[in-house]
Write a protein that holds these residues in place. Sequence first.
Motif, PDB file in Angstrom:
ATOM      1  N   ALA A   1      -2.466   5.949  12.436  1.00 15.93           N
ATOM      2  CA  ALA A   1      -3.541   5.059  11.970  1.00 15.93           C
ATOM      3  C   ALA A   1      -2.965   3.773  11.389  1.00 15.93           C
ATOM      4  N   VAL A   2      -1.918   3.892  10.577  1.00 17.18           N
ATOM      5  CA  VAL A   2      -1.292   2.707   9.978  1.00 17.18           C
ATOM      6  C   VAL A   2      -0.715   1.806  11.070  1.00 17.18           C
ATOM      7  N   ARG A   3      -0.049   2.411  12.046  1.00 20.83           N
ATOM      8  CA  ARG A   3       0.527   1.639  13.148  1.00 20.83           C
ATOM      9  C   ARG A   3      -0.568   0.927  13.939  1.00 20.83           C
TER      10      ARG A   3
ATOM     11  N   ALA B   1      -8.805  12.648   0.464  1.00 20.15           N
ATOM     12  CA  ALA B   1      -9.178  13.778   1.321  1.00 20.15           C
ATOM     13  C   ALA B   1      -8.268  14.954   0.988  1.00 20.15           C
ATOM     14  N   SER B   2      -8.840  16.167   1.009  1.00 25.42           N
ATOM     15  CA  SER B   2      -7.998  17.345   0.814  1.00 25.42           C
ATOM     16  C   SER B   2      -8.602  18.547   1.531  1.00 25.42           C
ATOM     17  N   GLY B   3      -7.715  19.449   1.951  1.00 26.96           N
ATOM     18  CA  GLY B   3      -8.148  20.674   2.608  1.00 26.96           C
ATOM     19  C   GLY B   3      -8.553  20.520   4.053  1.00 26.96           C
ATOM     20  N   ARG B   4      -8.289  19.345   4.629  1.00 26.06           N
ATOM     21  CA  ARG B   4      -8.673  19.115   6.029  1.00 26.06           C
ATOM     22  C   ARG B   4      -7.856  17.965   6.603  1.00 26.06           C
ATOM     23  N   ILE B   5      -7.961  17.780   7.899  1.00 25.13           N
ATOM     24  CA  ILE B   5      -7.281  16.670   8.571  1.00 25.13           C
ATOM     25  C   ILE B   5      -8.342  15.688   9.052  1.00 25.13           C
ATOM     26  N   PRO B   6      -8.460  14.535   8.391  1.00 28.74           N
ATOM     27  CA  PRO B   6      -9.421  13.528   8.850  1.00 28.74           C
ATOM     28  C   PRO B   6      -8.999  12.962  10.211  1.00 28.74           C
TER      29      PRO B   6
ATOM     30  N   GLU C   1     -11.373   7.991  10.682  1.00 32.26           N
ATOM     31  CA  GLU C   1     -11.720   8.208   9.282  1.00 32.26           C
ATOM     32  C   GLU C   1     -10.584   7.745   8.362  1.00 32.26           C
ATOM     33  N   ILE C   2      -9.345   8.012   8.772  1.00 34.69           N
ATOM     34  CA  ILE C   2      -8.206   7.555   7.967  1.00 34.69           C
ATOM     35  C   ILE C   2      -8.185   6.036   7.893  1.00 34.69           C
ATOM     36  N   LYS C   3      -8.451   5.379   8.998  1.00 34.62           N
ATOM     37  CA  LYS C   3      -8.500   3.907   8.991  1.00 34.62           C
ATOM     38  C   LYS C   3      -9.571   3.415   8.009  1.00 34.62           C
ATOM     39  N   GLU C   4     -10.718   4.063   8.023  1.00 33.68           N
ATOM     40  CA  GLU C   4     -11.808   3.702   7.114  1.00 33.68           C
ATOM     41  C   GLU C   4     -11.384   3.925   5.658  1.00 33.68           C
ATOM     42  N   LEU C   5     -10.730   5.056   5.388  1.00 35.05           N
ATOM     43  CA  LEU C   5     -10.268   5.352   4.018  1.00 35.05           C
ATOM     44  C   LEU C   5      -9.235   4.329   3.567  1.00 35.05           C
ATOM     45  N   ILE C   6      -8.349   3.914   4.465  1.00 34.13           N
ATOM     46  CA  ILE C   6      -7.349   2.913   4.118  1.00 34.13           C
ATOM     47  C   ILE C   6      -8.032   1.592   3.789  1.00 34.13           C
TER      48      ILE C   6
ATOM     49  N   MET D   1       0.848  -1.174   0.000  1.00 34.55           N
ATOM     50  CA  MET D   1       0.000   0.000   0.000  1.00 34.55           C
ATOM     51  C   MET D   1       0.890   1.232   0.000  1.00 34.55           C
ATOM     52  N   ASN D   2       0.505   2.195  -0.813  1.00 35.56           N
ATOM     53  CA  ASN D   2       1.254   3.439  -0.931  1.00 35.56           C
ATOM     54  C   ASN D   2       0.369   4.587  -0.461  1.00 35.56           C
ATOM     55  N   ILE D   3       0.859   5.327   0.511  1.00 36.43           N
ATOM     56  CA  ILE D   3       0.116   6.467   1.050  1.00 36.43           C
ATOM     57  C   ILE D   3       1.000   7.701   0.918  1.00 36.43           C
ATOM     58  N   LYS D   4       0.417   8.782   0.428  1.00 34.71           N
ATOM     59  CA  LYS D   4       1.142  10.037   0.313  1.00 34.71           C
ATOM     60  C   LYS D   4       0.388  11.133   1.052  1.00 34.71           C
ATOM     61  N   VAL D   5       1.140  11.944   1.770  1.00 30.61           N
ATOM     62  CA  VAL D   5       0.592  13.130   2.414  1.00 30.61           C
ATOM     63  C   VAL D   5       1.108  14.303   1.605  1.00 30.61           C
ATOM     64  N   LEU D   6       0.186  15.042   0.996  1.00 28.10           N
ATOM     65  CA  LEU D   6       0.562  16.184   0.164  1.00 28.10           C
ATOM     66  C   LEU D   6       0.442  17.463   0.975  1.00 28.10           C
TER      67      LEU D   6
END
Length: 79
Positions: free
Chosen positions: A23-25, A61-66, A70-75, A1-6
């Motif tokens: 969340a990943v941990r 997601a953009s413009g906010r901090i989930p 929510e991040i776990k759900e998105l993953i 899995m590849n995750i990027k924080v922009l």
Amino acid sequence: MNIKVLGTGCPKCKTLEKVTRDAVREMGITADIEKVEDIAKIINYGVMRTPALVINETVVASGRIPSISEIKELITKNK
């Protein structure tokens, strides 16, 4: 899995990176987490507001901090 924080390095961008790593941990999964600060690369994703979260090359997601939940759900949805 590849995750990027922009994000360009602002406090919100750093917070999103930390929350994503947490969340990943907590999920116990393996993921490559990359911080992308190059504005040209960020624009290539079509992101106009940072911070943004990209999972497997999809902006989720953009413009906010989930929240962590929510991040776990998105993953889970974007594996």
